[in-house]
Design a protein around this motif. Structure first.
Motif, PDB file in Angstrom:
ATOM      1  N   ARG A 317      10.443  12.412   6.880  1.00  0.00           N
ATOM      2  CA  ARG A 317      11.635  11.943   6.152  1.00  0.00           C
ATOM      3  C   ARG A 317      12.677  13.041   6.139  1.00  0.00           C
ATOM      4  NH1 ARG A 317       7.765  10.394   2.083  1.00  0.00           N
ATOM      5  NH2 ARG A 317       8.348  12.273   1.057  1.00  0.00           N
ATOM      6  N   VAL A 318      13.927  12.641   6.010  1.00  0.00           N
ATOM      7  CA  VAL A 318      15.006  13.619   5.843  1.00  0.00           C
ATOM      8  C   VAL A 318      15.797  13.214   4.600  1.00  0.00           C
ATOM      9  CG1 VAL A 318      17.110  14.604   6.824  1.00  0.00           C
ATOM     10  CG2 VAL A 318      15.155  14.121   8.309  1.00  0.00           C
ATOM     11  N   LEU A 319      15.835  14.113   3.598  1.00  0.00           N
ATOM     12  CA  LEU A 319      16.524  13.800   2.345  1.00  0.00           C
ATOM     13  C   LEU A 319      17.817  14.610   2.273  1.00  0.00           C
ATOM     14  CD1 LEU A 319      13.322  14.259   0.134  1.00  0.00           C
ATOM     15  CD2 LEU A 319      14.144  12.129   1.142  1.00  0.00           C
ATOM     16  N   ALA A 320      18.934  13.907   2.127  1.00  0.00           N
ATOM     17  CA  ALA A 320      20.219  14.603   2.015  1.00  0.00           C
ATOM     18  C   ALA A 320      20.287  15.322   0.670  1.00  0.00           C
ATOM     19  CB  ALA A 320      21.354  13.600   2.139  1.00  0.00           C
ATOM     20  N   ARG A 321      20.649  16.574   0.679  1.00  0.00           N
ATOM     21  CA  ARG A 321      20.743  17.341  -0.562  1.00  0.00           C
ATOM     22  C   ARG A 321      22.130  17.946  -0.737  1.00  0.00           C
ATOM     23  NH1 ARG A 321      17.093  15.165  -2.793  1.00  0.00           N
ATOM     24  NH2 ARG A 321      14.925  15.821  -2.814  1.00  0.00           N
ATOM     25  N   GLY A 322      23.111  17.396  -0.015  1.00  0.00           N
ATOM     26  CA  GLY A 322      24.455  17.951  -0.124  1.00  0.00           C
ATOM     27  C   GLY A 322      24.692  18.921   1.004  1.00  0.00           C
ATOM     28  N   VAL A 327      13.726  18.454   4.646  1.00  0.00           N
ATOM     29  CA  VAL A 327      12.989  17.765   5.704  1.00  0.00           C
ATOM     30  C   VAL A 327      11.512  17.731   5.321  1.00  0.00           C
ATOM     31  CG1 VAL A 327      12.354  17.802   8.147  1.00  0.00           C
ATOM     32  CG2 VAL A 327      14.649  18.516   7.437  1.00  0.00           C
ATOM     33  N   VAL A 328      10.959  16.520   5.250  1.00  0.00           N
ATOM     34  CA  VAL A 328       9.543  16.354   4.916  1.00  0.00           C
ATOM     35  C   VAL A 328       8.763  16.249   6.221  1.00  0.00           C
ATOM     36  CG1 VAL A 328       7.859  14.974   3.643  1.00  0.00           C
ATOM     37  CG2 VAL A 328      10.220  15.145   2.817  1.00  0.00           C
ATOM     38  N   LEU A 329       7.759  17.120   6.355  1.00  0.00           N
ATOM     39  CA  LEU A 329       7.014  17.221   7.606  1.00  0.00           C
ATOM     40  C   LEU A 329       5.556  16.839   7.388  1.00  0.00           C
ATOM     41  CD1 LEU A 329       8.457  20.740   8.222  1.00  0.00           C
ATOM     42  CD2 LEU A 329       8.961  18.801   9.726  1.00  0.00           C
ATOM     43  N   ALA A 330       5.001  16.096   8.322  1.00  0.00           N
ATOM     44  CA  ALA A 330       3.578  15.761   8.263  1.00  0.00           C
ATOM     45  C   ALA A 330       2.860  16.566   9.339  1.00  0.00           C
ATOM     46  CB  ALA A 330       3.379  14.268   8.491  1.00  0.00           C
ATOM     47  N   ALA A 331       1.858  17.340   8.899  1.00  0.00           N
ATOM     48  CA  ALA A 331       1.074  18.129   9.841  1.00  0.00           C
ATOM     49  C   ALA A 331      -0.389  17.900   9.504  1.00  0.00           C
ATOM     50  CB  ALA A 331       1.421  19.612   9.713  1.00  0.00           C
ATOM     51  N   ASP A 332      -1.139  17.302  10.395  1.00  0.00           N
ATOM     52  CA  ASP A 332      -2.474  16.789  10.063  1.00  0.00           C
ATOM     53  C   ASP A 332      -2.339  15.912   8.819  1.00  0.00           C
ATOM     54  OD1 ASP A 332      -3.569  18.131  12.194  1.00  0.00           O
ATOM     55  OD2 ASP A 332      -4.114  19.888  11.018  1.00  0.00           O
ATOM     56  N   ASP A 333      -3.153  16.207   7.794  1.00  0.00           N
ATOM     57  CA  ASP A 333      -3.004  15.414   6.574  1.00  0.00           C
ATOM     58  C   ASP A 333      -2.175  16.152   5.527  1.00  0.00           C
ATOM     59  OD1 ASP A 333      -4.845  17.351   6.272  1.00  0.00           O
ATOM     60  OD2 ASP A 333      -6.385  16.100   5.335  1.00  0.00           O
TER      61      ASP A 333
END
Ligand SMILES: Nc1ncnc2c1ncn2[C@@H]1O[C@H](COP(=O)(O)OP(=O)(O)OP(=O)(O)O)[C@@H](O)[C@H]1O
Ligand SMILES: [Mg+2]
Length: 371
Positions: A317-322, A327-333
Motif C-alpha cells: 500500500r502507499v499512504l499519502a502523508r502530505g 509505503v507499506v511493504l510485505a516481506a514474507d509474512d
C-alpha cells in the motif's frame, strides 16, 4: 485554615498573571514569603493503591525536578488518574510518601499542599459563573478582592474565555469548560501543577494552542508540572521527560528522544512512535546473535528502498502523508513501513529493502541494537 493574605497582593493590579511569585499564597503556609521559591520539586516514593481488590497503583517512584514537566502516559485504566489524585491529596495512598520541596505532604489535604490539580472531568460548580469558578480557590484563601479580580481576569484571558466570564458552566461547551478548569488551577499560581488530560475535549487546533500555552507558562514560571495524557504526540511535544505507565507501574521514564530511540520494553515501543515488529529470523545473516524467538522493532525511518538489496519486499500500500508517502511493504509474512519522499513505488511492484538501526527484544526487554 490559616489566613495567609498579605497586603503586598493589593499592589499587583496591573501585573501580568503568574509573574510575581512573592505574592503567591498557598493554603496552610503561615509565612508565604519564606516558603515561596521557584525550586519546589516533587518526589513520589513507593506509592500504592488497591481499589476493588486490584493493585491499581502498584508502587510508583517518581522524581520531578523543580521546574520540570513530566507526562504520565499510558493506556486507559493503567492508574494515571489514581496516581495524580494521590499526589494532589484527593485520595489517600495505601502506602508511599509524597514530598513537595522539602515538605512531606503525604498526610496533608489538597488545600494544604502547594499544588493545584485540573480534573479529567473539570469538576466545575454549576451554580457559579465562569469567573466565580476561577475565583473560588482564591476566595477560600482570602486573597484580597482587587487582586482576585485581576488574577481571574488574567487567567480567563490566558485561556481565551474573557467573553464567557459571566456565563454558567452549563452554558458553555465541553472544551470551554476544560479551559475554565485550567484557568482555575493556574490562577492559584501553584508550585506544583497537576493536570489530568487537560486537553482531551479541545478540537485539534485549540489543543495545540492551549498545549503550547501551558508549556510556555510552565517554563516561564518554572512550575513543576505533571500532566496525564494517553496521547503520545501531546507527551512528546511538551514534556521534559515522559513516564510510560502500564498496569499501575512506571515502565520507563526518559526524555522524549531517549524513549523513542531506546524503548526499554516492547510495551513502551508500541506506545511511542510508529514501528513495525518482525520475527527474529528476519535478521538472519546479520552479525548479531538474534534468536528466532526474538522480536525485532523497525522504525519506518530506518527502512530505505534500494533495488540492489537482497532483502526483497512487495509494495502492498502507499499512504499519502502530505510531503512524503508512507509505503507499506510485505516481506514474507512480515510488514514493514518506509517513509518515501519523491515519487513512491507502484503498488504491487517488487523492491529491495535495506534496514538501518533496528532494536531486538528478548522476553519483552530491549536486548540488542543492531545496525
Ligand atoms: N473507586 C474505585 N473502585 C474500584 N476500581 C477503581 C476505582 N477507581 C478506579 N478504579 C479502577 O482503577 C483502574 C485505574 O483507574 P484510573 O482512573 O487511575 O485510570 P486512568 O489511567 O486514569 O485511565 P483513563 O485514561 O481512562 O482516564 C481502572 O481499572 C479503574 O476502573
Ligand atoms: Mg484518567
Amino acid at each position: 485554615m490559616t489566613d495567609t493574605t498579605t497586603q503586598k497582593g493589593d499592589q499587583m493590579t496591573d501585573a501580568p498573571l503568574l509573574t510575581d511569585r512573592a505574592t503567591r499564597l498557598p493554603a496552610g503556609s503561615p509565612d508565604p514569603a519564606e516558603d515561596r521559591s521557584a525550586s519546589t520539586g516533587l518526589s513520589v516514593h513507593g506509592l500504592r493503591k488497591t481499589l476493588g481488590g486490584r493493585d491499581v497503583v502498584a508502587g510508583i517512584d517518581l522524581d520531578v525536578a523543580p521546574g520540570e514537566l513530566v507526562s504520565l502516559l499510558g493506556p486507559s485504566g493503567c492508574g494515571k488518574t489514581t496516581t495524580l489524585r494521590m499526589v494532589a491529596g484527593f485520595l489517600t495512598a495505601d502506602a508511599g510518601v509524597v514530598t513537595m520541596g522539602d515538605r512531606d505532604v503525604t498526610t496533608l489535604g489538597p488545600e494544604r499542599r502547594p499544588s493545584a490539580m485540573v480534573f479529567q472531568n473539570y469538576a466545575l460548580w454549576p451554580h457559579m459563573t465562569v469567573a466565580q469558578n476561577v475565583a473560588f480557590p482564591l476566595r477560600t484563601r482570602r486573597v484580597p478582592k482587587a487582586q482576585t479580580a485581576e488574577r481571574v481576569r488574567a487567567a480567563l484571558e490566558l485561556v481565551g474565555l474573557t467573553h464567557h466570564a459571566t456565563s454558567k458552566p452549563t452554558a458553555i461547551s465541553g472544551g470551554e469548560q476544560q479551559r475554565v478548569a485550567l484557568a482555575r488551577a493556574v490562577v492559584q499560581e501553584p508550585d506544583v501543577l497537576l493536570l489530568d488530560e487537560p486537553l482531551s475535549n479541545l478540537d485539534a487546533k485549540l489543543r495545540v494552542g492551549v498545549r503550547d500555552e501551558i508549556r510556555r507558562i510552565q517554563q516561564r514560571l518554572g512550575i513543576t508540572t505533571v500532566i496525564v495524557t494517553h496521547d503520545q504526540d501531546e507527551a512528546l511535544s511538551i514534556s521534559d521527560r515522559i513516564a510510560v505507565m502500564h498496569d499501575g507501574r512506571i515502565e520507563q521514564i526518559a526524555t522524549p528522544a531517549a524513549l523513542y530511540a531506546r524503548p526499554a520494553t516492547l510495551f513502551v515501543a508500541g506506545f511511542i512512535g510508529s514501528a513495525s515488529t518482525v520475527a527474529g529470523r528476519f535478521l538472519t545473516g546479520t552479525p548479531a546473535t538474534v534468536g528466532a524467538d526474538d522480536t525485532v522493532l523497525v522504525r519506518p525511518e530506518q527502512v530505505t528502498l534500494c533495488e540492489d538489496s537482497p532483502l526483497r519486499a512487495t509494495v502492498a500500500r502507499v499512504l499519502a502523508r502530505g510531503h512524503f508517502a508512507e509505503v507499506v511493504l510485505a516481506a514474507d509474512d512480515a510488514e514493514l513501513r518506509a517513509y518515501v519522499t519523491g515519487p513512491p513505488p507502484a503498488v504491487g511492484s517488487e523492491t529491495g529493502v535495506r534496514l538501518g538501526e533496528v532494536l531486538v527484544y528478548r522476553d519483552g526487554l530491549l536486548a540488542e541494537v543492531v545496525r
